[in-house]
Design an enzyme around this catalytic site. Structure first.
Site, mmCIF file in Angstrom:
data_model
loop_
_atom_site.group_PDB
_atom_site.id
_atom_site.type_symbol
_atom_site.label_atom_id
_atom_site.label_comp_id
_atom_site.label_asym_id
_atom_site.label_seq_id
_atom_site.Cartn_x
_atom_site.Cartn_y
_atom_site.Cartn_z
ATOM 1 C CG HIS A 1 -1.864 1.076 1.358
ATOM 2 N ND1 HIS A 1 -3.215 0.938 1.126
ATOM 3 C CD2 HIS A 1 -1.685 2.377 1.708
ATOM 4 C CE1 HIS A 1 -3.817 2.096 1.331
ATOM 5 N NE2 HIS A 1 -2.909 2.989 1.688
ATOM 6 C CD GLU A 2 1.737 3.411 3.639
ATOM 7 O OE1 GLU A 2 1.973 4.539 3.150
ATOM 8 O OE2 GLU A 2 0.644 3.131 4.169
ATOM 9 C CG HIS B 1 0.566 6.294 -0.568
ATOM 10 N ND1 HIS B 1 -0.498 6.964 -1.151
ATOM 11 C CD2 HIS B 1 0.038 5.636 0.513
ATOM 12 C CE1 HIS B 1 -1.589 6.740 -0.451
ATOM 13 N NE2 HIS B 1 -1.302 5.934 0.550
ATOM 14 C CG HIS C 1 -6.206 6.523 -0.096
ATOM 15 N ND1 HIS C 1 -6.231 7.098 1.157
ATOM 16 C CD2 HIS C 1 -5.125 5.718 -0.100
ATOM 17 C CE1 HIS C 1 -5.221 6.650 1.879
ATOM 18 N NE2 HIS C 1 -4.522 5.811 1.146
#
Length: 336
Positions: A226-227, A230, A236
């Protein structure tokens, strides 16, 4: 008495985990630094890659070869690249491999596909990786957290995804659970990960709330996926979630092992969680062990015992509950 503009520029660059200090004239440029690295460390300019905080990746020939070193002297710098000896050994190994492939061989050897080393893969893994890995030294058993972080960095799926998407992360570290936990009448919210400035720093919530264990490995690995997403997209939005799911599938597909394991004598926390974060965090100065600017828990916990850390956590929770209770009472009085 010399003025500031006449003082030499002193830079510290991390290469393969070792700091190297360079002293250059006050008028030196990034090109001068490249020449100094070539002379001192035997890394040709063609092999040099400088990771500079807030500027990203710079490599010769530089877009701005006259960039003054004085403008980046206060920034953290890491160096990637092969020395002349390393490059020569790789080139020699490639030559020998080519010679063996072209050599007349017995029929039984022709049908055997054998490859001793994937040099391209090794070079990419050295470039697209975590440049620094550090636990929070003031929390209990930092060596166990370091082992956990290294396991994530060495995970076959994570390494494959970072190579494919060309991700380079400046620092992989853990977060203090106290600083990223919020409780109210609806329950407790836990931030599992943070990404600052598209990969400058990634923080992961490794520990249980009581600091006495570690969370499920696959949950934290999912958080890391998930990170990493980014690094490309901050909000999101649909683009972010598409990339996030793609990375998760790539990492899971490269995992040849099944099930979890224990970290030393401590068992992982059982039960998966959905990744909760606040999107890509941009700006601010990162200090290891310090929360986001403006938070009531942003002061360092360095030097505290485990009992003091737990007491601080309890005090923070009570403080938040009292504030939320007062807000609820004020809202109720106003609605009457």
């Amino acid at each position: 008495m010399s003025t500031d503009t006449q003082d030499p520029i002193i830079l510290t660059i991390t290469y393969h985990g070792t700091p190297h200090t360079f002293t250059l004239p006050p008028t030196a440029t990034i090109s001068d630094l490249s020449d100094e690295v070539a002379d001192s460390l035997s890394i040709p300019a063609s092999n040099q890659k400088f990771m500079i905080s807030k500027l990203g990746l710079l490599k010769p020939p530089f877009k701005n070869p006259q960039l003054p070193l004085s403008s980046i002297a206060d920034k953290k710098m890491s160096l990637m690249g092969s020395t002349v000896a390393e490059a020569s050994s790789i080139e020699q190994a490639a030559f020998e491999a080519s010679r063996r492939a072209n050599r007349a061989a017995r029929p039984v050897q022709k049908v055997k596909a054998y490859k001793s080393h994937d040099w391209k893969k090794q070079q990419e893994e050295a470039q697209y990786t975590f440049l620094d890995i550090r636990p929070l030294s003031y929390l209990p058993n930092p060596s166990r957290s370091l082992e956990y972080l290294k396991r994530l960095a060495d995970d076959a799926g994570i390494k494959a995804a970072m190579r494919k998407h060309k991700f380079t992360v400046g620092l992989l570290t853990e977060m203090n659970p106290v600083e990223h936990t919020t409780s109210n009448h609806e329950g407790t919210s836990r931030t599992l990960g943070l990404n600052r400035n598209q990969g400058e720093v990634i923080e992961l919530r490794l520990r249980t709330d009581a600091y006495d264990g570690y969370r499920d490995y696959k949950t934290i690995r999912k958080t890391l996926c998930h990170e990493l997403a980014h690094n490309v997209f901050g909000p999101h939005d649909r683009n972010f979630w598409d990339l996030c799911k793609q990375i998760e599938k790539e990492v899971e597909g490269s995992d040849w092992r099944s099930g979890g394991r224990s970290l030393g004598d401590e068992e992982y926390y059982e039960g998966g969680e959905e990744v909760d974060d606040h999107g890509g965090w941009t700006g601010g100065e990162f200090v290891l062990g310090v929360g986001q600017p403006g938070s009531s828990t942003s002061q360092s916990s360095a030097g505290l015992s485990r009992r003091e850390i737990l007491a601080r956590a309890a005090e923070e929770r009570i403080k938040r509950l009292r504030e939320q209770s007062r807000q609820g009472e004020n809202a109720g009085n106003g609605s009457g």
